[in-house]
Design a protein around this motif. Structure first.
Motif, PDB file in Angstrom:
ATOM      1  N   HIS A  69       5.213  -1.558 -10.400  1.00 56.82           N
ATOM      2  CA  HIS A  69       3.766  -1.779 -10.439  1.00 56.82           C
ATOM      3  C   HIS A  69       3.478  -2.933 -11.380  1.00 56.82           C
ATOM      4  CE1 HIS A  69      -0.483  -1.079 -10.302  1.00 56.82           C
ATOM      5  NE2 HIS A  69      -0.551  -0.808 -11.584  1.00 56.82           N
ATOM      6  N   ILE A  70       2.898  -3.990 -10.849  1.00 56.95           N
ATOM      7  CA  ILE A  70       2.600  -5.147 -11.685  1.00 56.95           C
ATOM      8  C   ILE A  70       1.098  -5.234 -11.922  1.00 56.95           C
ATOM      9  CG2 ILE A  70       4.630  -6.379 -10.838  1.00 56.95           C
ATOM     10  CD1 ILE A  70       2.701  -8.108  -9.174  1.00 56.95           C
ATOM     11  N   GLU A  71       0.721  -5.825 -13.063  1.00 57.74           N
ATOM     12  CA  GLU A  71      -0.684  -5.965 -13.437  1.00 57.74           C
ATOM     13  C   GLU A  71      -0.952  -7.383 -13.936  1.00 57.74           C
ATOM     14  OE1 GLU A  71      -2.062  -1.668 -15.011  1.00 57.74           O
ATOM     15  OE2 GLU A  71      -0.552  -2.658 -16.259  1.00 57.74           O
ATOM     16  N   PRO A  72      -0.831  -8.362 -13.047  1.00 52.12           N
ATOM     17  CA  PRO A  72      -1.043  -9.749 -13.477  1.00 52.12           C
ATOM     18  C   PRO A  72      -2.503 -10.012 -13.810  1.00 52.12           C
ATOM     19  CG  PRO A  72      -0.880  -9.634 -11.089  1.00 52.12           C
ATOM     20  CD  PRO A  72      -0.547  -8.261 -11.609  1.00 52.12           C
ATOM     21  N   LEU A  73      -2.736 -11.049 -14.569  1.00 49.96           N
ATOM     22  CA  LEU A  73      -4.103 -11.465 -14.864  1.00 49.96           C
ATOM     23  C   LEU A  73      -4.618 -12.340 -13.727  1.00 49.96           C
ATOM     24  CD1 LEU A  73      -2.904 -10.726 -17.729  1.00 49.96           C
ATOM     25  CD2 LEU A  73      -4.578 -12.326 -18.668  1.00 49.96           C
ATOM     26  N   SER A  74      -5.897 -12.257 -13.462  1.00 50.66           N
ATOM     27  CA  SER A  74      -6.516 -13.144 -12.477  1.00 50.66           C
ATOM     28  C   SER A  74      -6.695 -14.520 -13.123  1.00 50.66           C
ATOM     29  CB  SER A  74      -7.868 -12.597 -12.038  1.00 50.66           C
ATOM     30  OG  SER A  74      -8.787 -12.642 -13.126  1.00 50.66           O
ATOM     31  N   PHE A  75      -7.071 -15.503 -12.296  1.00 56.50           N
ATOM     32  CA  PHE A  75      -7.266 -16.839 -12.868  1.00 56.50           C
ATOM     33  C   PHE A  75      -8.399 -16.828 -13.885  1.00 56.50           C
ATOM     34  CE2 PHE A  75      -6.905 -21.160 -13.462  1.00 56.50           C
ATOM     35  CZ  PHE A  75      -5.957 -21.733 -12.636  1.00 56.50           C
ATOM     36  N   LEU A 119      10.738 -11.698  -4.372  1.00 53.37           N
ATOM     37  CA  LEU A 119       9.362 -12.171  -4.371  1.00 53.37           C
ATOM     38  C   LEU A 119       8.481 -11.306  -3.471  1.00 53.37           C
ATOM     39  CD1 LEU A 119       7.918 -14.690  -5.662  1.00 53.37           C
ATOM     40  CD2 LEU A 119       8.115 -15.741  -3.406  1.00 53.37           C
ATOM     41  N   PHE A 120       8.930 -11.085  -2.235  1.00 52.31           N
ATOM     42  CA  PHE A 120       8.135 -10.304  -1.300  1.00 52.31           C
ATOM     43  C   PHE A 120       8.152  -8.813  -1.651  1.00 52.31           C
ATOM     44  CE2 PHE A 120       8.929 -14.059   1.418  1.00 52.31           C
ATOM     45  CZ  PHE A 120       7.601 -14.382   1.689  1.00 52.31           C
ATOM     46  N   LYS A 121       9.223  -8.353  -2.273  1.00 54.34           N
ATOM     47  CA  LYS A 121       9.313  -6.945  -2.655  1.00 54.34           C
ATOM     48  C   LYS A 121       8.317  -6.610  -3.763  1.00 54.34           C
ATOM     49  CE  LYS A 121      12.623  -3.495  -4.332  1.00 54.34           C
ATOM     50  NZ  LYS A 121      14.035  -3.249  -4.748  1.00 54.34           N
ATOM     51  N   VAL A 122       8.214  -7.491  -4.753  1.00 55.50           N
ATOM     52  CA  VAL A 122       7.371  -7.222  -5.922  1.00 55.50           C
ATOM     53  C   VAL A 122       5.925  -7.665  -5.708  1.00 55.50           C
ATOM     54  CG1 VAL A 122       7.042  -7.711  -8.372  1.00 55.50           C
ATOM     55  CG2 VAL A 122       9.354  -7.397  -7.467  1.00 55.50           C
ATOM     56  N   TYR A 123       5.746  -8.792  -4.997  1.00 54.34           N
ATOM     57  CA  TYR A 123       4.413  -9.387  -4.924  1.00 54.34           C
ATOM     58  C   TYR A 123       3.812  -9.358  -3.516  1.00 54.34           C
ATOM     59  CZ  TYR A 123       6.270 -11.294  -9.284  1.00 54.34           C
ATOM     60  OH  TYR A 123       6.840 -11.437 -10.523  1.00 54.34           O
ATOM     61  N   SER A 124       4.278  -8.449  -2.668  1.00 51.71           N
ATOM     62  CA  SER A 124       3.868  -8.453  -1.265  1.00 51.71           C
ATOM     63  C   SER A 124       2.348  -8.432  -1.076  1.00 51.71           C
ATOM     64  CB  SER A 124       4.503  -7.261  -0.532  1.00 51.71           C
ATOM     65  OG  SER A 124       4.118  -6.041  -1.149  1.00 51.71           O
ATOM     66  N   ARG A 125       1.640  -7.655  -1.888  1.00 49.33           N
ATOM     67  CA  ARG A 125       0.191  -7.547  -1.667  1.00 49.33           C
ATOM     68  C   ARG A 125      -0.573  -8.758  -2.196  1.00 49.33           C
ATOM     69  NH1 ARG A 125      -3.246  -4.974  -5.551  1.00 49.33           N
ATOM     70  NH2 ARG A 125      -2.270  -4.650  -7.580  1.00 49.33           N
ATOM     71  N   TYR A 126       0.127  -9.676  -2.859  1.00 51.31           N
ATOM     72  CA  TYR A 126      -0.518 -10.887  -3.351  1.00 51.31           C
ATOM     73  C   TYR A 126      -0.228 -12.094  -2.457  1.00 51.31           C
ATOM     74  CZ  TYR A 126      -1.287  -8.246  -7.626  1.00 51.31           C
ATOM     75  OH  TYR A 126      -1.676  -7.295  -8.530  1.00 51.31           O
ATOM     76  N   VAL A 127       0.528 -11.871  -1.375  1.00 55.93           N
ATOM     77  CA  VAL A 127       0.919 -12.975  -0.500  1.00 55.93           C
ATOM     78  C   VAL A 127      -0.188 -13.233   0.520  1.00 55.93           C
ATOM     79  CG1 VAL A 127       2.610 -13.821   1.148  1.00 55.93           C
ATOM     80  CG2 VAL A 127       3.353 -12.395  -0.766  1.00 55.93           C
TER      81      VAL A 127
END
Length: 410
Positions: free
Chosen positions: A212-218, A377-385
């Motif tokens: 589960h990742i929680e990146p910051l938005s721009f 990349l696709f495994k961790v960030y799939s919903r951000y693609v």
């Protein structure tokens, strides 16, 4: 396939296996209980092990069987001590010939000494924690070839249950898998050297929750950079817009900053044990400097270029402490802005998601991150693609210039 079956007429257990192309079924007087099945499964594993090693003596396991006379007596290939079977109730406790191999503790010491030269110090440190804390207390006195699949599965069940850690806490599935991976590596090497079947071969990994990742938005990145301590603005611009790992940022040398080519050369890391090689070969890479990163490093050079070989350093020129930055800069700034508390590592995830949002090519992003392929990349960030386009870094550059501005292009 060898198995334990039940004879319907008597409700007692029997061995069912193949030997020399023939199906063999040997009756016992044991009732069908969980405990009896476990005992017989251990003996069946030993039978299979000796069949593979060509040391199986049918008559010693089943001296009263008609099959014993049919197959004849086959002496073990290695002269070894004789040990009685732990199963009571079949064939009057037959003697079983076993070979001799180093104990798990002895072989683990050999295995560690051989890998010390090729492992990173952090890898060795982490491995020793698991070996000394979990593996040696359980397996140290067992001979390598005597460790059965049932032993490995029972061990996994014990460390995975609530309170199964050294500190009586519950281990995450990821940690259990890491411990079992080390156990598997040790046993696999022993099986190869001493020629016995590998009991860990078909032991599956536990299912671990998706990362589960929680990146910051721009918008959050802009606010963070605007509010963070002035002496750490350049540091966080580099972290947010390059995706460098913490150790890579803190181990960054000025000699690895190529202003002319606008590249950051990732060549080593810095951590608790000092300077060392990067996480793996793919981590040795050249990371593109976007305009804000280029300008931030120019400003940083004026501040610390004369002070230390490290890009980001303390007042005395030593690498800055990541725990200190996390506690005194990262978390307080998030709190000041009313943002959700996050792990320091989210700066790396932020870079990846911003690249994806700008439409950069997955292959280019993976290379910047130090991944060998786009799989992670696709495994961790799939919903951000989003709907991806094929770019080379310019899309992200345009987004940064649009949102943050910057100096003149060189």
């Amino acid at each position: 396939m060898a198995k334990i079956s039940v004879r319907k007429e008597t409700s007692t257990l029997l061995f069912d296996f193949n030997y020399l192309g023939k199906r063999c079924r040997e009756q016992t007087t044991l009732r069908d209980t969980t405990a009896n099945r476990r005992k017989m499964e251990k003996v069946l594993e030993r039978i299979e092990r000796e069949i593979v090693a060509a040391t199986f003596d049918y008559a010693k396991f089943f001296p009263g069987s008609n099959r014993a006379a049919e197959f004849g007596s086959k002496p073990a290939l290695l002269p070894t001590p004789v040990r009685r079977s732990a199963v009571v109730g079949f064939a009057a406790q037959p003697a079983i010939a076993e070979r001799t191999t180093p104990t798990f503790g002895e072989f683990t010491a050999i295995w560690l000494s051989e890998n010390t030269a090729v492992w990173r110090r952090n890898t060795l440190k982490a491995t020793l924690v698991q070996v000394n804390g979990y593996l040696l207390p359980r397996f140290a006195e067992m001979q390598m070839h005597q460790i059965l699949k049932a032993d490995c599965l029972a061990f996994r069940a014990d460390i995975a249950k609530p309170g199964g850690s050294m500190k009586k806490r519950t281990l995450a599935a990821k940690t259990v898998n890491e411990i079992m991976q080390i156990l598997g590596a040790i046993i696999a090497e022993g099986a190869d050297r001493y020629e016995f079947p590998n009991p860990m071969q078909n032991v599956k990994r536990l299912k671990a929750p998706k990362v589960h990742i929680e990146p910051l938005s721009f918008d959050e990145v802009e606010k963070f950079i605007a509010k963070v301590r002035e002496d750490y603005k350049q540091y966080f611009i580099v972290r947010f817009f390059t995706g460098l790992r913490t150790g890579e940022v803190h181990g960054l040398h000025w000699k690895h900053i190529d202003f002319e080519r606008r590249e950051i050369l990732v060549r080593e890391t810095y951590g608790d044990l000092g300077r060392e090689y990067t996480k793996n070969e793919s981590s040795q890479r050249e990371v593109h400097m976007s305009e804000p990163v280029y300008q931030a490093l120019k400003v940083q050079y004026e501040a610390s270029g004369h002070l230390s070989e490290y890009v980001f350093c303390s007042r005395t020129g030593t690498p800055i402490d990541p725990l200190n930055v996390n506690k005194r800069v990262w978390k307080p700034t998030l709190k000041l802005l009313g943002m959700k508390d996050r792990r320091f590592y989210q700066t790396r995830h932020t870079a990846a998601t911003l690249w994806l949002a700008s439409g950069e090519a997955p292959e280019w992003i993976a290379k910047q991150m130090g991944h060998t392929s786009t799989e992670m990349l696709f495994k961790v960030y799939s919903r951000y693609v989003p709907n991806l386009t094929r770019q080379d870094g310019s899309a992200f550059e345009r987004l940064l210039l649009q949102r943050l501005g910057g100096g003149e292009q060189q």
